[in-house]
Design a protein around this motif. Structure first.
Motif, PDB file in Angstrom:
ATOM      1  N   ALA A 377      25.848  31.364 -38.297  1.00 24.66           N
ATOM      2  CA  ALA A 377      25.587  31.127 -36.697  1.00 24.66           C
ATOM      3  C   ALA A 377      24.487  30.017 -36.855  1.00 24.66           C
ATOM      4  CB  ALA A 377      24.883  32.411 -36.344  1.00 24.66           C
ATOM      5  N   SER A 378      24.988  28.662 -36.507  1.00 20.75           N
ATOM      6  CA  SER A 378      24.289  27.461 -36.384  1.00 20.75           C
ATOM      7  C   SER A 378      23.939  27.270 -34.957  1.00 20.75           C
ATOM      8  CB  SER A 378      25.113  26.482 -37.225  1.00 20.75           C
ATOM      9  OG  SER A 378      24.572  25.395 -36.820  1.00 20.75           O
ATOM     10  N   ASP A 379      22.696  27.066 -34.655  1.00 22.00           N
ATOM     11  CA  ASP A 379      22.367  26.663 -33.229  1.00 22.00           C
ATOM     12  C   ASP A 379      22.521  25.336 -32.953  1.00 22.00           C
ATOM     13  OD1 ASP A 379      19.102  25.780 -33.497  1.00 22.00           O
ATOM     14  OD2 ASP A 379      19.908  27.058 -35.311  1.00 22.00           O
ATOM     15  N   MET A 380      23.166  24.479 -33.778  1.00 22.21           N
ATOM     16  CA  MET A 380      23.522  23.347 -33.654  1.00 22.21           C
ATOM     17  C   MET A 380      24.690  22.978 -34.423  1.00 22.21           C
ATOM     18  SD  MET A 380      20.182  20.784 -33.070  1.00 22.21           S
ATOM     19  CE  MET A 380      21.124  19.880 -31.706  1.00 22.21           C
ATOM     20  N   PRO A 381      25.765  21.933 -33.707  1.00 18.41           N
ATOM     21  CA  PRO A 381      26.955  21.639 -34.697  1.00 18.41           C
ATOM     22  C   PRO A 381      26.390  20.706 -35.750  1.00 18.41           C
ATOM     23  CG  PRO A 381      26.665  20.563 -32.641  1.00 18.41           C
ATOM     24  CD  PRO A 381      25.499  21.539 -32.654  1.00 18.41           C
ATOM     25  N   ILE A 382      27.473  20.591 -36.702  1.00 19.92           N
ATOM     26  CA  ILE A 382      27.411  19.926 -37.770  1.00 19.92           C
ATOM     27  C   ILE A 382      27.979  18.614 -37.704  1.00 19.92           C
ATOM     28  CG2 ILE A 382      28.172  19.816 -40.412  1.00 19.92           C
ATOM     29  CD1 ILE A 382      28.466  22.743 -40.621  1.00 19.92           C
ATOM     30  N   GLY A 383      29.181  18.229 -37.418  1.00 24.38           N
ATOM     31  CA  GLY A 383      29.714  17.014 -37.267  1.00 24.38           C
ATOM     32  C   GLY A 383      29.815  16.287 -35.965  1.00 24.38           C
ATOM     33  N   LEU A 384      29.214  16.975 -34.792  1.00 23.64           N
ATOM     34  CA  LEU A 384      29.231  16.336 -33.553  1.00 23.64           C
ATOM     35  C   LEU A 384      27.738  15.680 -33.322  1.00 23.64           C
ATOM     36  CD1 LEU A 384      31.290  18.819 -33.061  1.00 23.64           C
ATOM     37  CD2 LEU A 384      30.440  19.020 -30.972  1.00 23.64           C
ATOM     38  N   VAL A 385      28.001  14.235 -32.939  1.00 26.55           N
ATOM     39  CA  VAL A 385      26.809  13.500 -32.620  1.00 26.55           C
ATOM     40  C   VAL A 385      25.904  13.929 -31.617  1.00 26.55           C
ATOM     41  CG1 VAL A 385      26.138  11.033 -32.551  1.00 26.55           C
ATOM     42  CG2 VAL A 385      28.191  11.953 -33.846  1.00 26.55           C
ATOM     43  N   VAL A 386      24.854  14.538 -31.894  1.00 31.08           N
ATOM     44  CA  VAL A 386      23.940  15.063 -30.742  1.00 31.08           C
ATOM     45  C   VAL A 386      22.849  14.128 -30.487  1.00 31.08           C
ATOM     46  CG1 VAL A 386      22.908  16.973 -29.590  1.00 31.08           C
ATOM     47  CG2 VAL A 386      24.931  17.165 -30.898  1.00 31.08           C
TER      48      VAL A 386
END
Length: 536
Positions: A377-386
């Motif tokens: 459960a990750s509160d932020m994505p890994i491969g999406l550029v935020v």
């Protein structure tokens, strides 16, 4: 022990709906802007903010409540909704130190069973004088491989100025998730928007007017402990959410908006809305309120103690929740231990987005897990550029598709560990970006190839603005077979259905099915994963 005077109860659903269906005004909730209940009140203690359960396992769980005055929390549990035989649990004394909230840990519960409970609030001076019992129910995790598991997940609640709209019936998506009757709800962060005031009305692009229920604490950005507490209290004004909480236990994590947008430790804000600009001070107050308003095992929850102050067993948000032989849930905290947001192009970054201690914990616990599926459960994505502004990066990926740099180095180390230790069944679930998508990561497409293929699924928001898709970073070879996102920023919940995901693990085959759903009972995308198979 058995109670001497069991309270008759109608059917489970009618109890939950009947006790919670009234509006905030009809329930006689405290004035919407009040920071805390008054000490001197006539009558009996009341629990108008509903009940919650959290961090439920096979044999234990946490029950939460808030009183309208000083009171002793008492929980009664039963195997049946008639409550003919009950076990009584003496909970904490609820007072101003925890904003009159508290949790009680239930231990020794039977696995894989429906547990019926009711919370009573007793007058501290006369324990026989109690308020009306507030009922709830939850299922404990199974211990048999043949028992399946099903849960929902999402995040992002009351963001971008979109709050509880009485014209739309409030947070209706919670009613839809409740009717699916999942085993639990994984809340992927942004449980409140403490940095996002809620106005009384907003004019939509088509000329309609969106109306919000408003409170004093939601009229400005949160800075004081009372204001942070008021942010968490705001969402509990919604009937749908209170009904949901009474039926579905939660596993909760946090992200940035519990404090302020895109925050990191040591940051000093350049924002004229704030008089307290030290983020570490704001984060400490937010963490205390977060621990008071959610039943979380690592934030001090337990029988005989109030809700956490961020000073529980170790004050951590990250933890692992065992949900039987088919599933372990690894809850990350990508906020508390990160380094400063930057362009993310460094070649040496041991702190990363998790911090060194949490990263070591994650690798260790993944190695220890014997569950068929390991949901991260990750509160932020890994491969999406935020992004964080025009130059800095808020999440992990920074847009450079080459070898890992910056925070990617830490994620690469975790992925390498998973491969080399032959850990199967990892699935990453997240929210944060206010649209829904599915990403498959494969080393054959990646600049960094020392990892096993895996899936990441994104969903949300639940009650916030929708936003356009962000681009992918090629470092870990992502491919996006499904995406649904608005074409403009901050699309209101009145214009676009809210989004959540459902995960179902079959007890017989062990198959894991992910369904990306939108409000209105629509399934947008389905992916079935086979246990133990690499590269699917």
């Amino acid at each position: 022990m058995s109670s001497g005077h069991p309270i008759p109860a109608p059917g489970r659903r009618s109890v939950l709906r009947g006790s919670l269906a009234a509006s905030a005004a009809a329930l006689g909730l405290p004035a919407l802007g009040s920071a805390a209940p008054a000490f001197a009140r006539s009558g009996r203690p009341r629990a108008d903010w509903g009940v919650q359960t959290g961090d439920v396992s096979a044999h234990s769980g946490l029950v939460w409540v808030r009183s309208d005055r000083m009171a002793r929390m008492v929980v009664e549990t039963s195997a049946t909704e008639s409550f003919k035989r009950t076990t009584r649990w003496r909970g904490p004394l609820l007072g101003p130190g925890t904003d009159f909230t508290g949790t009680t840990r239930l231990r020794g519960l039977p696995p894989g069973q429906q547990i019926h409970y009711r919370v009573l609030l007793a007058d501290p001076d006369d324990p026989r004088r109690t308020g009306e019992p507030v009922p709830g129910t939850f299922r404990t995790a199974p211990v048999r491989r043949g028992d399946g598991v099903r849960f929902v997940w999402s995040g992002d609640i009351a963001g971008q100025g979109w709050g509880i709209n009485p014209d739309l019936g409030g947070y209706r998506v919670f009613d839809e998730m409740r009717r699916l009757d999942p085993d639990f709800f994984l809340c992927s962060g942004d449980t409140v928007y403490a940095d996002g005031p809620i106005p009384s009305s907003v004019r939509l692009p088509d000329g309609r007017v969106w109306r919000n229920i408003t409170t004093e604490e939601k009229s400005k950005v949160a800075e004081t402990l009372a204001e942070f507490r008021g942010n968490f209290r705001y969402n509990l004004l919604d009937t749908n959410l209170r009904e949901f909480n009474a039926q579905v236990p939660s596993i909760v994590q946090w992200d940035d908006h519990e404090v302020v947008n895109n925050w990191y430790p040591g940051e000093v804000l350049d924002d004229a809305r704030y008089t307290e600009r030290r983020v570490d001070v704001l984060a400490a107050r937010a963490r205390r309120a977060f621990g008071e308003y959610f039943p979380i095992s690592t934030l001090g929850s337990g029988s005989g103690s109030g809700s956490g102050h961020g000073r529980g067993r170790d004050g951590r948000v990250y933890r692992v929740l065992r949900q039987g032989p088919l599933l372990d849930v690894f809850v990350l905290d990508m906020r508390t231990y990160r380094n400063a947001n930057s362009p993310g192009l460094g070649t040496d970054d041991p702190t990363g987005v998790l911090g060194e201690e949490q990263a070591a914990w994650l690798k260790r616990e993944l190695s220890r897990s014997r569950a068929v599926w390991k949901v991260i459960a990750s509160d932020m994505p890994i491969g999406l550029v935020v992004a964080d502004g025009p130059e800095n990066i808020e999440a992990v990926a920074q847009g450079d598709p080459g070898r890992p740099l910056g925070r990617e180095l830490q994620i690469a180390d975790v992925l390498r560990h998973i491969k080399h230790r032959r850990i199967t069944g990892t699935v990453w679930l997240t929210a944060d970006v206010h649209h829904t998508s599915a990403q498959h990561y494969d080393p054959s497409r990646a600049a960094f190839g020392d990892f096993a293929p895996f899936w990441e699924f994104v969903t949300g928001p639940l009650a916030a603005g929708g936003f356009p898709a962000v681009r992918l970073d090629g470092t870990f070879g992502p491919e996006r077979p499904f995406l649904k996102a608005p074409t403009r920023a901050n699309v209101s919940p009145a214009e676009a259905p809210q989004l959540f995901g459902e995960v179902e693990i079959c007890g017989g085959s062990g198959e894991l099915t992910v369904r990306l759903r939108e409000e209105g009972d629509a399934v947008l995308f389905t992916k079935v994963l086979q246990p133990g198979r690499v590269g699917q």
